[in-house]
Design a protein around this motif. Structure first.
Motif, PDB file in Angstrom:
ATOM      1  N   LYS A 129      39.395  46.875  32.719  1.00 38.23           N
ATOM      2  CA  LYS A 129      38.930  45.644  32.843  1.00 38.23           C
ATOM      3  C   LYS A 129      38.952  45.264  34.625  1.00 38.23           C
ATOM      4  CE  LYS A 129      39.634  42.338  30.091  1.00 38.23           C
ATOM      5  NZ  LYS A 129      40.248  41.229  29.035  1.00 38.23           N
ATOM      6  N   ARG A 130      37.915  44.798  35.025  1.00 38.13           N
ATOM      7  CA  ARG A 130      37.870  44.533  36.568  1.00 38.13           C
ATOM      8  C   ARG A 130      37.910  42.771  36.631  1.00 38.13           C
ATOM      9  NH1 ARG A 130      33.967  42.798  39.999  1.00 38.13           N
ATOM     10  NH2 ARG A 130      34.334  43.732  42.292  1.00 38.13           N
ATOM     11  N   ILE A 131      38.750  42.152  37.352  1.00 37.79           N
ATOM     12  CA  ILE A 131      39.084  40.682  37.294  1.00 37.79           C
ATOM     13  C   ILE A 131      38.837  40.582  39.045  1.00 37.79           C
ATOM     14  CG2 ILE A 131      40.537  38.897  37.235  1.00 37.79           C
ATOM     15  CD1 ILE A 131      41.834  40.394  34.807  1.00 37.79           C
ATOM     16  N   LYS A 132      37.992  39.548  39.095  1.00 38.87           N
ATOM     17  CA  LYS A 132      38.056  39.156  40.750  1.00 38.87           C
ATOM     18  C   LYS A 132      38.023  37.625  40.997  1.00 38.87           C
ATOM     19  CE  LYS A 132      34.784  39.431  44.450  1.00 38.87           C
ATOM     20  NZ  LYS A 132      35.630  39.952  45.750  1.00 38.87           N
ATOM     21  N   PRO A 133      39.065  37.132  41.468  1.00 42.24           N
ATOM     22  CA  PRO A 133      39.561  35.948  41.517  1.00 42.24           C
ATOM     23  C   PRO A 133      38.777  35.426  42.986  1.00 42.24           C
ATOM     24  CG  PRO A 133      41.617  36.908  41.229  1.00 42.24           C
ATOM     25  CD  PRO A 133      40.721  37.846  41.487  1.00 42.24           C
ATOM     26  N   ASP A 134      38.389  34.268  43.003  1.00 39.90           N
ATOM     27  CA  ASP A 134      37.552  33.871  44.145  1.00 39.90           C
ATOM     28  C   ASP A 134      38.148  33.100  45.326  1.00 39.90           C
ATOM     29  OD1 ASP A 134      35.420  33.086  45.692  1.00 39.90           O
ATOM     30  OD2 ASP A 134      34.973  31.009  44.748  1.00 39.90           O
ATOM     31  N   ASP A 151      37.831  48.266  46.279  1.00 44.82           N
ATOM     32  CA  ASP A 151      37.517  47.352  45.775  1.00 44.82           C
ATOM     33  C   ASP A 151      38.217  46.048  46.074  1.00 44.82           C
ATOM     34  OD1 ASP A 151      35.899  45.615  44.053  1.00 44.82           O
ATOM     35  OD2 ASP A 151      36.123  46.510  42.183  1.00 44.82           O
ATOM     36  N   THR A 152      37.600  44.879  45.925  1.00 50.14           N
ATOM     37  CA  THR A 152      38.416  43.434  46.264  1.00 50.14           C
ATOM     38  C   THR A 152      38.523  43.030  44.776  1.00 50.14           C
ATOM     39  OG1 THR A 152      36.520  42.498  46.794  1.00 50.14           O
ATOM     40  CG2 THR A 152      37.652  43.444  48.397  1.00 50.14           C
ATOM     41  N   ALA A 153      39.470  43.326  43.929  1.00 54.06           N
ATOM     42  CA  ALA A 153      39.562  42.727  42.647  1.00 54.06           C
ATOM     43  C   ALA A 153      40.876  43.512  42.058  1.00 54.06           C
ATOM     44  CB  ALA A 153      38.368  43.293  41.647  1.00 54.06           C
ATOM     45  N   PHE A 154      41.300  42.744  41.161  1.00 56.23           N
ATOM     46  CA  PHE A 154      42.282  43.130  40.248  1.00 56.23           C
ATOM     47  C   PHE A 154      41.757  44.557  39.355  1.00 56.23           C
ATOM     48  CE2 PHE A 154      45.018  39.440  41.004  1.00 56.23           C
ATOM     49  CZ  PHE A 154      45.571  39.781  41.848  1.00 56.23           C
TER      50      PHE A 154
END
Length: 318
Positions: A147-152, A133-136
């Motif tokens: 929780k999944r966090i995806k900065p842009d 995945d491309t996320a924290f």
């Protein structure tokens, strides 16, 4: 670089060492875990531990392959390892500071990134491998995704919770790879939900000596007070440590040491700063301990290994 150059650092700090050792003797509740290139031919990295005065160095992992630590909480040392899978295919583990009670935390393949924890180590923020995945991810100690966090951003890594757990500092930039020209990593801040993102650091546009692939802002480390975030940056042709305020964005040079400084960590009480130091060509790495108040410095590692890096503090609990 010749080991004699590193040894010259020891000579430089001998005048400080006697006082420093007496101070360290009063801080036996902490130790330092760090990464060692144990066998370069076999790409064998181990996690070592030592006392604050550099004594009792010992191999905590004793495994073939790659083991790297980037975080400790209390008496628990977290590390990524490829021991149960393919070479450099990492999963997250934890162990007690003495190397016992090793436990795999999750089956999520991780990127080679610093990670962090909050709520007394019960929740961790990690960076999955890009194939996952491309996320924290914020996970618990059983590996459950909370929780999944995806900065842009094209690139983001090295997340770190604020001391109260409400904010996350991280590195990010607009190029996906460190060795891609135009790499522009800076430290950003967001809330625990991945919102209210704002840029904290700003690399000086007048600095023309930075190599295009070097860290503009290395992995962020919160001071336990929460008053500032420290990071490494190559400026004026050398790596040193800098700091930035999370409230007003004020930046300043944190240390005035004459050697190159990189990955580092703060003791839980904020008194001690463990720093990896290295030569200009980054061929020799050692670890020093600095008393943040007095600025006295002690060399902790010796000539046993060429690469000794990424120190993190753990607490000694019997």
């Amino acid at each position: 670089m010749e080991r004699s150059v590193i040894l010259s650092l020891i000579i430089l700090f001998l005048g400080c060492k006697q006082k420093e050792n007496s101070e360290v003797a009063e801080s036996r509740e902490y130790g330092i875990a760090y990464n060692v290139l144990y066998n370069g031919e076999n790409d064998d990295y181990e996690v070592y531990g030592m006392e604050l005065d550099g004594s009792r160095k010992r191999n905590l992992t004793n495994l073939s392959g790659v083991e790297w630590t980037y975080h400790a909480n209390g008496d628990q040392v977290f590390f990524i390892s490829d021991k149960d899978t393919m070479h450099r295919h990492y999963f997250l583990y934890r162990m007690k500071y003495d190397g016992s009670s090793v436990k795999k935390i999750s089956d999520i393949r991780l990127a080679d990134s610093w990670h962090n924890s909050r709520k007394n180590g019960s929740e961790l923020i990690v960076k999955p491998h890009h194939s996952v995945d491309t996320a924290f991810y914020i996970i618990d100690t059983t590996g459950q995704l909370l929780k999944r966090i995806k900065p842009d951003f094209d690139m983001f890594s090295d997340p770190a919770f604020s001391p109260d757990g409400s904010q996350i500092a991280f590195r990010a930039g607009h190029r996906s790879r460190r060795f891609e020209r135009g790499y522009d990593d800076e430290i950003y801040l967001m809330d625990e939900n991945g919102e209210k993102i704002r840029q904290l650091t700003h690399f000086p546009v007048t600095d023309t000596l930075k190599k295009w692939h070097s860290y503009g802002a290395g992995p962020p480390r919160w001071h336990p007070s929460g008053e500032f975030i420290s990071y490494q940056s190559e400026r004026d042709g050398r790596y040193n440590l800098y700091a930035v305020s999370p409230t007003d964005g004020r930046e300043w040079k944190l240390t005035e040491n004459t050697f190159s400084e990189g990955w580092h960590d703060w003791s839980p009480d904020g008194k001690w700063l463990a720093i990896e130091v290295f030569d200009k060509d980054q061929t020799e790495f050692d670890i020093v301990l600095m008393n943040y108040k007095t600025k006295t410095v002690t060399m902790l590692t010796d000539s046993s290994y060429t690469f000794e890096q990424a120190p993190v503090f753990y607490e000694i609990r019997d």
